[in-house]
Design a protein around this motif. Structure first.
Motif, PDB file in Angstrom:
ATOM      1  N   PHE A   1      16.652  -5.842  68.758  1.00 45.59           N
ATOM      2  CA  PHE A   1      17.907  -5.175  69.080  1.00 45.59           C
ATOM      3  C   PHE A   1      19.032  -6.192  69.212  1.00 45.59           C
ATOM      4  N   THR A   2      18.709  -7.401  69.658  1.00 45.68           N
ATOM      5  CA  THR A   2      19.716  -8.454  69.808  1.00 45.68           C
ATOM      6  C   THR A   2      20.340  -8.775  68.455  1.00 45.68           C
ATOM      7  N   HIS A   3      19.515  -8.879  67.440  1.00 42.37           N
ATOM      8  CA  HIS A   3      20.008  -9.167  66.088  1.00 42.37           C
ATOM      9  C   HIS A   3      20.868  -8.007  65.578  1.00 42.37           C
ATOM     10  N   LEU A   4      20.409  -6.792  65.787  1.00 45.86           N
ATOM     11  CA  LEU A   4      21.170  -5.619  65.359  1.00 45.86           C
ATOM     12  C   LEU A   4      22.502  -5.559  66.096  1.00 45.86           C
ATOM     13  N   GLU A   5      22.470  -5.823  67.385  1.00 48.20           N
ATOM     14  CA  GLU A   5      23.700  -5.823  68.182  1.00 48.20           C
ATOM     15  C   GLU A   5      24.682  -6.865  67.657  1.00 48.20           C
TER      16      GLU A   5
ATOM     17  N   SER B   1      25.087  -3.526  54.069  1.00 52.90           N
ATOM     18  CA  SER B   1      24.546  -3.717  52.725  1.00 52.90           C
ATOM     19  C   SER B   1      23.024  -3.597  52.791  1.00 52.90           C
ATOM     20  N   ILE B   2      22.408  -3.474  51.638  1.00 56.31           N
ATOM     21  CA  ILE B   2      20.939  -3.421  51.580  1.00 56.31           C
ATOM     22  C   ILE B   2      20.356  -4.686  52.192  1.00 56.31           C
ATOM     23  N   GLN B   3      20.939  -5.836  51.876  1.00 54.78           N
ATOM     24  CA  GLN B   3      20.417  -7.096  52.412  1.00 54.78           C
ATOM     25  C   GLN B   3      20.533  -7.148  53.930  1.00 54.78           C
ATOM     26  N   GLU B   4      21.634  -6.651  54.466  1.00 56.17           N
ATOM     27  CA  GLU B   4      21.796  -6.612  55.922  1.00 56.17           C
ATOM     28  C   GLU B   4      20.765  -5.677  56.554  1.00 56.17           C
ATOM     29  N   MET B   5      20.515  -4.555  55.898  1.00 54.40           N
ATOM     30  CA  MET B   5      19.525  -3.615  56.414  1.00 54.40           C
ATOM     31  C   MET B   5      18.129  -4.223  56.381  1.00 54.40           C
ATOM     32  N   ILE B   6      17.826  -4.947  55.330  1.00 50.61           N
ATOM     33  CA  ILE B   6      16.527  -5.629  55.247  1.00 50.61           C
ATOM     34  C   ILE B   6      16.406  -6.634  56.381  1.00 50.61           C
ATOM     35  N   SER B   7      17.469  -7.347  56.641  1.00 46.92           N
ATOM     36  CA  SER B   7      17.484  -8.324  57.724  1.00 46.92           C
ATOM     37  C   SER B   7      17.200  -7.658  59.067  1.00 46.92           C
ATOM     38  N   VAL B   8      17.815  -6.514  59.307  1.00 46.38           N
ATOM     39  CA  VAL B   8      17.589  -5.773  60.553  1.00 46.38           C
ATOM     40  C   VAL B   8      16.130  -5.339  60.647  1.00 46.38           C
ATOM     41  N   MET B   9      15.599  -4.806  59.562  1.00 38.59           N
ATOM     42  CA  MET B   9      14.226  -4.286  59.583  1.00 38.59           C
ATOM     43  C   MET B   9      13.200  -5.414  59.728  1.00 38.59           C
ATOM     44  N   GLU B  10      13.471  -6.546  59.129  1.00 41.26           N
ATOM     45  CA  GLU B  10      12.538  -7.678  59.228  1.00 41.26           C
ATOM     46  C   GLU B  10      12.554  -8.279  60.623  1.00 41.26           C
TER      47      GLU B  10
ATOM     48  N   LEU C   1      17.620   5.448  61.172  1.00 38.35           N
ATOM     49  CA  LEU C   1      18.321   4.194  61.431  1.00 38.35           C
ATOM     50  C   LEU C   1      18.984   3.675  60.160  1.00 38.35           C
ATOM     51  N   LEU C   2      18.270   3.712  59.040  1.00 39.75           N
ATOM     52  CA  LEU C   2      18.821   3.222  57.769  1.00 39.75           C
ATOM     53  C   LEU C   2      20.021   4.054  57.327  1.00 39.75           C
ATOM     54  N   VAL C   3      19.934   5.366  57.489  1.00 39.04           N
ATOM     55  CA  VAL C   3      21.063   6.238  57.132  1.00 39.04           C
ATOM     56  C   VAL C   3      22.279   5.860  57.972  1.00 39.04           C
ATOM     57  N   LYS C   4      22.070   5.637  59.258  1.00 40.99           N
ATOM     58  CA  LYS C   4      23.165   5.267  60.156  1.00 40.99           C
ATOM     59  C   LYS C   4      23.767   3.921  59.756  1.00 40.99           C
ATOM     60  N   LEU C   5      22.903   2.950  59.452  1.00 45.50           N
ATOM     61  CA  LEU C   5      23.398   1.626  59.054  1.00 45.50           C
ATOM     62  C   LEU C   5      24.222   1.708  57.773  1.00 45.50           C
ATOM     63  N   ARG C   6      23.784   2.534  56.821  1.00 43.77           N
ATOM     64  CA  ARG C   6      24.549   2.693  55.569  1.00 43.77           C
ATOM     65  C   ARG C   6      25.920   3.295  55.862  1.00 43.77           C
ATOM     66  N   LYS C   7      25.956   4.289  56.757  1.00 44.02           N
ATOM     67  CA  LYS C   7      27.234   4.916  57.109  1.00 44.02           C
ATOM     68  C   LYS C   7      28.163   3.920  57.791  1.00 44.02           C
ATOM     69  N   LEU C   8      27.581   2.929  58.452  1.00 39.70           N
ATOM     70  CA  LEU C   8      28.381   1.902  59.126  1.00 39.70           C
ATOM     71  C   LEU C   8      28.760   0.765  58.181  1.00 39.70           C
ATOM     72  N   GLY C   9      28.388   0.888  56.906  1.00 44.14           N
ATOM     73  CA  GLY C   9      28.805  -0.087  55.913  1.00 44.14           C
ATOM     74  C   GLY C   9      27.863  -1.269  55.720  1.00 44.14           C
TER      75      GLY C   9
END
Length: 112
Positions: free
Chosen positions: A74-78, A61-70, A51-59
């Protein structure tokens, strides 16, 4: 369980990236051996890493990825994906206007 080198090869994430992701609590090892501090990852870690690799490929940021993981929602990710898509579409539109301006400028120079 996967050693760091195995997990790195499996996911495509470098050892340094895995170390950094653990440091910022983005992707922590499933187990750390208390005797030698070796880090190990499991199958659950693998799915998070993909999931993290995919999110990085979609541009993302680290902070956005942390937000998704925290959030783990799925609603937040969407929402974030739709927001990212809107920004990209806006950039494309702005770049298209620049291309048209360049074409107009070149055309006006050729007419003279």
């Amino acid at each position: 369980m996967y050693k760091v080198s195995e997990f790195s090869e499996l996911t495509g994430l470098s050892k340094e990236t895995l170390r950094y992701y653990a440091e910022v609590k983005l992707l922590e090892p499933a187990y750390i051996n208390p005797n030698n501090n070796y880090r190990y990852y499991d199958d659950g870690s693998y799915f998070l890493a993909v999931l993290l690799v995919k999110l990085r490929k979609l541009g993302f940021s680290i902070q956005e990825m942390i937000s998704v993981m925290e959030d783990e929602s799925f609603t937040h990710l969407e929402y974030l994906l739709k927001e990212k898509k809107f920004k990209i579409e806006k950039q494309i539109s702005e770049l298209q206007l620049q291309i048209e301006e360049i074409d107009d400028f070149l055309a006006s120079g050729m007419e003279e």
